[in-house]
Structure formats: structure tokens, C-alpha cells
Design a protein around this motif. Sequence first.
Motif: not given
Lengths: 526, 526
Positions: B469-489
Motif C-alpha cells: 500500500p502507499h498512502p498520500n504524502y506531503r512534501v517539503d523541500v529542505i535546504d540543508t545549508w541555508n536551513m529552510t524547510v519549504m512545504p510543497v502545496e
Amino acid sequence: MTVSRRSVLGGTLAAGAVGMAPGASAASADRVERWGVHEIVLQGPSDGNPFEDVRLAADFTSVGRRVTVPGFYDGGGTYRIRFSPPDLGHWTWRTTSNVAVLRDRGGRVEAVPPRPGNRGPVRTTRDGYHFAYADGTPYRPVGTTSYSWALQSDARCVETLATLAAAPFNKVRMCVFPNVASVATDPFARTGHGPRDWDPARIDPAYFRRFEDRIRRLGAIGVEADVILFHPYDKVRGYSAMPRADDERYLRYVAARFGAFRNVWWSMANEYDIVESKTVADWDHLFEVLVAADSHDRLRSIHNLNTYYDHRKPWITHASIQHGAAVLDDGRVHPHRNFAQKAVIFDEVIYEGNSSKRWANLTGEQLVERFWWGTVGGAYVGHGEVVTGDDDPDGSWLGQGGRLRGTSPPRLAFLRRILEEGPAPGIDPIQQFWDYHLGGRDFTWYLRYFGQDRPAEWPVVLPTRDGDPHPNYRVDVIDTWNMTVMPVEGVFRMQRKNEYDVHDPARPTIPLPGRPYMAVRLVASP
Amino acid sequence: MTVSRRSVLGGTLAAGAVGMAPGASAASADRVERWGVHEIVLQGPSDGNPFEDVRLAADFTSVGRRVTVPGFYDGGGTYRIRFSPPDLGHWTWRTTSNVAVLRDRGGRVEAVPPRPGNRGPVRTTRDGYHFAYADGTPYRPVGTTSYSWALQSDARCVETLATLAAAPFNKVRMCVFPNVASVATDPFARTGHGPRDWDPARIDPAYFRRFEDRIRRLGAIGVEADVILFHPYDKVRGYSAMPRADDERYLRYVAARFGAFRNVWWSMANEYDIVESKTVADWDHLFEVLVAADSHDRLRSIHNLNTYYDHRKPWITHASIQHGAAVLDDGRVHPHRNFAQKAVIFDEVIYEGNSSKRWANLTGEQLVERFWWGTVGGAYVGHGEVVTGDDDPDGSWLGQGGRLRGTSPPRLAFLRRILEEGPAPGIDPIQQFWDYHLGGRDFTWYLRYFGQDRPAEWPVVLPTRDGDPHPNYRVDVIDTWNMTVMPVEGVFRMQRKNEYDVHDPARPTIPLPGRPYMAVRLVASP
């Protein structure tokens, strides 16, 4: 491979020699090549169950050396003892048995120098990471897998052998028990018509006689037989789910029957970790049984699917690894050597093929690339092929042998040539902490591989250490796919570049053609 | 970390409690927190050599459980027995000794629920590949190395502790024996002024008292002390070249003295393979001694330079690896887990630094990249720093502690946050045969890392297996150096893409910013 056969009929000695090579004569009756096979044939009881009831061995004695060699029952009242002399000279032998007619038989045999082509069995080298024949000649494994080729029709086997004779492969992984449709299907006597109607205590000598014929024929063309003793694919017949006593009897039988052939290697199992009926402790036990039964001490390994066996265990001579991505980079190879502390063969790295299955869909380029990364990483890699076509919808090299259809074999022949021109005992990784992507031997011979990268030049830089000498080098640019070796003119006169590296300040780089799958070879030169 | 101390002076019992935390009261005299330290103090002989002559232990008994805890001599006729109760409830204890005045002393102590912040010792998880505190809270190692910080002046140690309290590190590797210039230099009594004029049979309690004070202070700020028992760097003093009996006495002493502190881990040696005086068999023996001496069964490892120890040996709880290039790619990490079959910490992967030495010249970006590859590969990575500057020409965090000057620590704090938001017990590699470069836990949580690649988009594809089975996913784009987490809508509604993969046909890719050091996180969502 010559088989010298001395026959003992009942209590009456009769000697004869039968060689596979035409022209072997009876004059060599008490002689056998060193590393050849001396076979003693005895007649004994055929009633009851000889596989269970009869114990037979011979003690072979030479100056300062004694080897106890178990015999085996070959049906029809015939018992055989096969001995491959590890050393030159006179050997005397005497049998022990729980059956009077087989007991206290004795004789002599002289082990004479081997004929050309007989370099002895393959062993691991003193450093542990490479292989050499017993005569010292380096052996560079370039293996393939054809699981059930030996169980096919004679005609198909002849085709497979002809293919191998023209192919680069010097080792073939092959199962004792069938894993695909085969002509030979019954290693044990049938007791009925159902899939489980067979008696593990009654071995079928004809099945094993056929198999050993294939081993001998491989030997005759210089191919090692990597004999896979168990595998997880026969859930219908259940050959890998026998009770322990049956496993032990089977192992002792194949060790006695096949072990004298110098081209035999033992692979305890394929994908051992998905054989549901056995635990790691079971495998450990079976290795102990095999070590005790195999008086010829052939190479031993075990092949995983997901979980690596502990290759440091003392009965393992080399690591036989399956991994789909471990030879995509020499840096992935290194930890395998470091953990195993032994020679590593990546026997299965996904096959060349046009299958819809991802485990058999590599292009020739991709498979050859994996061989080169494995090589530069200090390990060895294995081939397999599932190429389907109009003439072979099953794509059956992997399962049944036959013909090769892929594009990798000529390139693997080229690689084998590079290996055989290379240093003994083999290629080690060079300063793998520092990601130079170099294999070779310090101050002698280096190989740099670029994989899919397409550099237009390469800085000719080699690692050094404080005070390490560095000679001059000649350099070749190698196209591993197009199979060309282009010498770079002149020599590179190495001088210290910094604390860690040397280079030639007069020619710090060489041009490369901007194609993938390139390599550079550096060989020390006056 | 609270220390509850019960004193026994000669034959007369006197009870008292001393806590490190201000405000601990005498009312808790026979109570100790679960996983805290209950200390029994006894007065005994000070003549002869108590380190050699006196044997002392206490048997602690609770319902269905008995633990024998060795004591140690602390100088001035004082003997101590330290016990950290593994379970709640009443424990009774009674001493054994070869000295009458220390024999058959006894008492009771109640282990009460721990106060906030006391989660017990760190253990490996049931699956073997991760860590958790005894109360079940996942522990995600983000360690650093400061070899001799604990041997510096009190002022410097206070500075180091303040640095650690503000840093992301929850473990520090630290040597018992000095490896750089230190204030504390003499673990054993001096017998003269030469470098070898010391008596291994006469331990200096003050040296170890200072060291354990550092262990306690680390515990108070939630940092594990990875105590390195031997190292190869003291060739002048020769602490790693003692005769076996002296090694054994030393190990038993530190096990009795430090082992009750719940934040202690044992690292048998740093770069064990270049300790010239010891063989692998010696190290195996010393592990057996340590296991027998350490009644608290703390975590145990050993750290290599070139040759990996056999981490499958039963006394090893996790692999502690040094390798300069093994965390440059998650595919290099995987074989370490597979061979060790245990949790893997790459404790040394080259340090952040501006050194001319290649082992200490990573940029912050490079070190942080190694942490992320190790993370996605299912392992853990360690930090170290050699950054020289006008205010610190020695760049001494690695050797002496003090302040951190590098650029990696804030990014490692960010990584630690990502880990702590992640799945329990930790991140496993996902289908590593197939080079997806994904870590996580199937059908729940995935992390894809891109290293130095700068993709402009990523196909949102996850591996599956038949029927999974595979559920739905929410996705975040992470900049590991600039330390940001940007959610994908929005969410990604996964459907089968082919036999092996799922994706959302309505949005098969996501855009990425074309910068290096990016990651994508996918979390299952309703």
C-alpha cells in the motif's frame, strides 16, 4: 584434466588408466599428475542402502604428509575414492571401512609433474585479497552464472561449453539442484510421482555422474566450477528443506565425489538468506560438515540476497556478494574488502538483459562499467545474461546456458587482458580514504577509471607519502568500451606536488577524448 | 544527574545524600532515581597497595534480579561502590571483600521514578541499527570529538561545557589518557621525573575524580560521554603499551568508577589498528574483561584507522567507524550496516578545518554534506573541528575543547531537528540495491538527499513492491545549508507507475531551486 583410474575388483587388483584426453595410455597406471585425479575403484555390497550403511575412506601417505580421503558409492556395487595429490612424489594408500571386502586394500601412486595447462587448484593469495593457481600463476576471476546449464541435454551442454570456450569467463556459478526447467531433475531416487516423492537417503549416482562430467569438461577448457550446493528456488521439490542428517549426507557425497577435481569451488548456497528452512547457525554447521568432508580443501563461499553473511568466519575463503548497486563506484567496493578482510567477488550485480525485470535489464555498457568499478576497487565482478530474442524467448543463458547474446562479453575479454597484463597478485585500492579512484599497486602500476564521466583531461597526480619514492611512469589511455589502448608519448617524471601528491610539472595533465567509460593506466618505467 | 550517597564509616553506618543539583535534600537518603547513581562509601585499609590488595563488590538484589557491582579505591582509605538501578523498586545490598572491615556491610535503597530530563542510559534499539534512551525516547547521535578537553584547566572545561550546552552535539568522544598538551597528565602515580617513571599498579584517584566530574557535567547538559580507553598517540608515556595485567586493572577501575553514570559509553580504543603493542586478540580479551567488569553494561565500540574491527563480535554494541570517504554517498554507507548488522556511527569522516593537513581541511559545507549522506544511508556521523585563527593558533576544539569556530554546527543543529521530527527508531536505507538515494521508513517517511547536485526538479517517485500500500504524502523541500524547510502545496496521491514504483500522475515532479545541498522530505498524510 586427466583421470588416472586404478580398479580393484572384489579382492583382485586390476589397474588401468582412463584419461579424458585422447591418447592417455595404460602405461601411466600408477602415475597421476600432481593436482590430477587418482581414482580407486572397489567392488562392494550393493544390498541394503550403501549410502547409509557403508563407510569407506583411504589414507594417502607421502613423506611427512597424510591425507584421509572419503570414498563414495557410485551404484551397482561400485565404490570410488578420488584423490588429487597436492605434492609430487610417491603416495601409498590403504583403505578403512566398516565392510570387510573394502577394508585394508592398499596401493601406491606416483604424483608426477603436471602437463601444460594444469596449474593446480585456485587458492587465495597470502594477502587474502586475490587468487592464484597452486603453481603461483595469478588467477583473475572473470566469472559468469548459468545456474542449471549442467542439467540440460548433452547437446545443449555441448553448446554451452563451446560458448564458454570462446568467452572470457574463467568461472561459472552452477547449481547442483535445478532452478529452471532441466533434463536432469532427480538427484535422489524417486519413490512415487509426486514432487515430494523422493528419498534423500538414496542418492542417484547417474545424476551426479552427469554433473561431474560437466565439471570435468569445464576443467578441460580452463573454467572453474563454482558449485552451488543449495538454493531457495525449489520450493516444490524442497531440496533445500531436507532434515539436517540428509543435508550432511548430501554434502559428504558431493565433497567425496567432486572435491578431487581441481577446478571445483564450493558455494554453500545462493541467496542463503531467503532459504526459509535454515538459520545462520544451520549454515555454519553445514560449513563445518563440508570442511571436515572435503579432504581437498577447495575454496568456500556463500552468496546472499539482502543480508551479508559474516565472511570473517574461518571456513570462508572469499566473500561472494550479491548487490545491485555496490559496484557503481569503487568507494562502495572498499568497505566490502575491509569488512571481509578477504577477497571479494561481486558475483551478482544485476544481469545484462532486456528483461522487464529490473534484476536483468542492464545494458552491456552498464554491466561493463560495474566490472571496472569493482576492479579499481580491488574486487572481482561476475557476469550474467538474460537477453531474449526470437531465437530464444526465455533468454536462457542465466538458467540453461546455450549461446551468449549480450554486448558485454567482448569487453570483459578486454578487461581480462588488462588484468592479466597487470600486477600480481592483483589490484588493490589506493588510498581509498581520499577518493582518488585509483587501483593498483603502490609505485608500480595504477589504474584510474572514470565511469560515465566524460572528462576532456585528467591531472596526472598520484598519491605519495612522506619519503615514498616514485619512479617515472608510462601512461596509456584506455577506452574500456571500444577496447582500445592508446599510449601517451614519453614518460612522466614524477616530482613532489605537495605533502600528499606527486606529478610531472612539465606535463601536469593529459587530454582525454570526452567519451564515457575511459580509463588511464600508469606503469612504472625506467 | 543526581548522586545519592550513603556513607559507611568503618563499621558505623552514616547516611547522607549529595546531589549535583542544588536543593537535593537529606530526606532522599535511601532513595535514588532510577538510572541515577547510588554510591556506597566505606572506609578501609590504606596501607599496602589497595588497588592490588583489596577486592570489594556489592550484590544488589531486587525482586527477581541480582546485580554484582564492583567497588573501587578512591584514596585516603576511602572505597566506593556505585550502582545505577536499572529498575524501580527496593534494592538490598551486601558487600563481599577479602578485607574484614569491608565485608558483609549491607543496606537498602529505593529506586524512585526519574525526574524530568533523566531518560536513562542510551541503548541500541531492538532492530539493532538505532539508539534510544532506556525510557524509549529515540536518541539520534549527533556527536563531536574533543579528545583531551576533560584534562584541561577547570576554566577551559567550563568554557567547553558552555560551548556544548549551546551546540547541537549530544555525544562527545573523549580520551582518558591525554593525546595533546593537558593540565592533567598523570593517571598513575609518578615514581620519578622521566616519561616512563610511573607505576600502573598505583592509580591516581585525583586524575579519575577530575575525569568523572567532566562526565557528570556532560550528563547534566544531556551529552553522552564516549570514553576512549586507549589510543595510539602517547608513545612517550606508553599508556597503551602496558602489560596485560595493568590493562586489566585499569579497565576494571574505570568500569567500577565511571560505569554507573548513565551517559557513559565505552570506546575501547581510538585507531586501535595502529596501537603497535596490541593484536586483535588482545583487544578481544580486553573487551571480555570490560564486559565482565561493567555491571551496568554500557554501550561498547572500538574505532579504527585503516582496518575495520569485526563489529559482529558479541561484545560490540555498535560500529564506530573512521573513514575519509565512506559518507560521500549513501551507497557507500549501506555495506557498513550490512556487514556490522548493528548501528553504525561514522565518528570520524575528516574534520572541518583550515588545516594544511588533509584530515582536517573540510569546509563546513563538506562536513554537513557527509552528515546528510550518512543520515540517508541509515547511519550516524560525527563532527570534529580544527579551525585556527588569531585567537587560537592551535585550532584546538579537537584536542582541548574551548570554543567552536566552524560553520557546520548550526547546520548540524538543523539536521538534528530534522532527525528528531523524523520516524522512530530512526532512518533506514530504502531499497539500497536500486540506488534511489532514499532513507526513511517504508510507507511513512522518506528523505531524499542530493548532495552537490543542483537539480532543477525531482520526479516524485517512491519504490513499492507488489501489493504494497502507499498512502498520500506531503512534501517539503529542505535546504540543508541555508536551513529552510519549504512545504510543497497539497498532497501527492500515489498510484502505481510501474512494477516497482508509485507516483502521482497529476504532479509527477516538483521544482527544486538548482542549488546544492538540497533534500526532499515526504511524510505520509491523510
